[in-house]
Enzyme design. Structure first.
Site, PDB file in Angstrom:
ATOM      1  N   THR A  28      37.427 -44.430  -4.444  1.00 33.14           N
ATOM      2  CA  THR A  28      38.932 -45.056  -4.547  1.00 33.14           C
ATOM      3  C   THR A  28      40.203 -43.880  -4.785  1.00 33.14           C
ATOM      4  O   THR A  28      39.634 -43.173  -5.425  1.00 33.14           O
ATOM      5  CB  THR A  28      38.730 -46.607  -5.732  1.00 33.14           C
ATOM      6  OG1 THR A  28      38.571 -45.746  -6.868  1.00 33.14           O
ATOM      7  CG2 THR A  28      37.790 -47.003  -5.538  1.00 33.14           C
ATOM      8  N   ASP A  29      40.808 -44.675  -4.554  1.00 33.68           N
ATOM      9  CA  ASP A  29      42.175 -44.389  -4.696  1.00 33.68           C
ATOM     10  C   ASP A  29      42.196 -45.127  -6.225  1.00 33.68           C
ATOM     11  O   ASP A  29      42.431 -45.722  -6.483  1.00 33.68           O
ATOM     12  CB  ASP A  29      43.242 -44.778  -3.438  1.00 33.68           C
ATOM     13  CG  ASP A  29      43.643 -46.140  -3.456  1.00 33.68           C
ATOM     14  OD1 ASP A  29      43.649 -46.811  -4.439  1.00 33.68           O
ATOM     15  OD2 ASP A  29      44.780 -46.255  -2.046  1.00 33.68           O
ATOM     16  N   ALA A  30      44.351 -44.663  -6.292  1.00 36.73           N
ATOM     17  CA  ALA A  30      44.952 -44.945  -7.503  1.00 36.73           C
ATOM     18  C   ALA A  30      44.667 -46.344  -7.657  1.00 36.73           C
ATOM     19  O   ALA A  30      44.669 -46.242  -8.919  1.00 36.73           O
ATOM     20  CB  ALA A  30      46.228 -44.979  -7.813  1.00 36.73           C
ATOM     21  N   VAL A  39      40.704 -49.268  -4.571  1.00 36.26           N
ATOM     22  CA  VAL A  39      41.051 -49.459  -3.081  1.00 36.26           C
ATOM     23  C   VAL A  39      40.211 -48.443  -2.981  1.00 36.26           C
ATOM     24  O   VAL A  39      40.461 -47.024  -2.479  1.00 36.26           O
ATOM     25  CB  VAL A  39      42.140 -49.799  -2.209  1.00 36.26           C
ATOM     26  CG1 VAL A  39      41.934 -49.615  -1.134  1.00 36.26           C
ATOM     27  CG2 VAL A  39      43.210 -50.904  -3.060  1.00 36.26           C
TER      28      VAL A  39
END
Length: 133
Positions: free
Chosen positions: A15-17, A20
């Protein structure tokens, strides 16, 4: 051929920050599903390379992203062979969430190549027969 389904859980590393799944994460999921599909047919990438002298390489990839997957989601990654050529396979793939909603779809064409020269090589006859069955 029937859809091959690989269950996958979304980990923090995917995931990103914002929690997601980053767009390239789906490509890794698609790759895992194709690898496990091959294993379910009785073949491993390593064994094909060492004993038969062939590798598979992605030559075309198109992905459509519909909805986000998030941290801890349980996903189903589908792989289905839609077409075969003498030295290629075309896959239709999807990532679905636990509710069955399609999150991403891909069309992936892989080429069978000689391990040493990296030139196209016909699919091994026994593998082609299993795919056709």
């Amino acid at each position: 051929m029937k859809d091959f389904v690989l269950p996958v859980r979304v980990y923090y590393e995917d995931t990103d920050a914002g929690g997601v799944v980053y767009h390239t994460g789906y490509i890794r999921y698609f790759e895992r599903a194709r690898t496990e599909w091959l294993r379910a047919l009785g073949y491993s990438q390593q064994k094909l390379a060492q004993e038969v002298g062939v590798l598979f390489t992605v030559v075309d990839l198109s992905v459509s992203y519909m909805k986000p997957a998030r941290l801890d989601d349980e996903l189903q990654v589908l792989a289905r062979v839609d077409a075969t050529g003498g030295a290629s396979l075309e896959f239709g793939q999807e990532v679905r969430n636990a509710d069955g909603a399609v999150l991403a779809q891909a069309r992936v064409r892989v080429a069978c190549v000689d391990r040493v020269s990296l030139r196209p090589r016909r699919l091994p006859a026994d593998l082609a027969a299993r795919i056709a069955a």
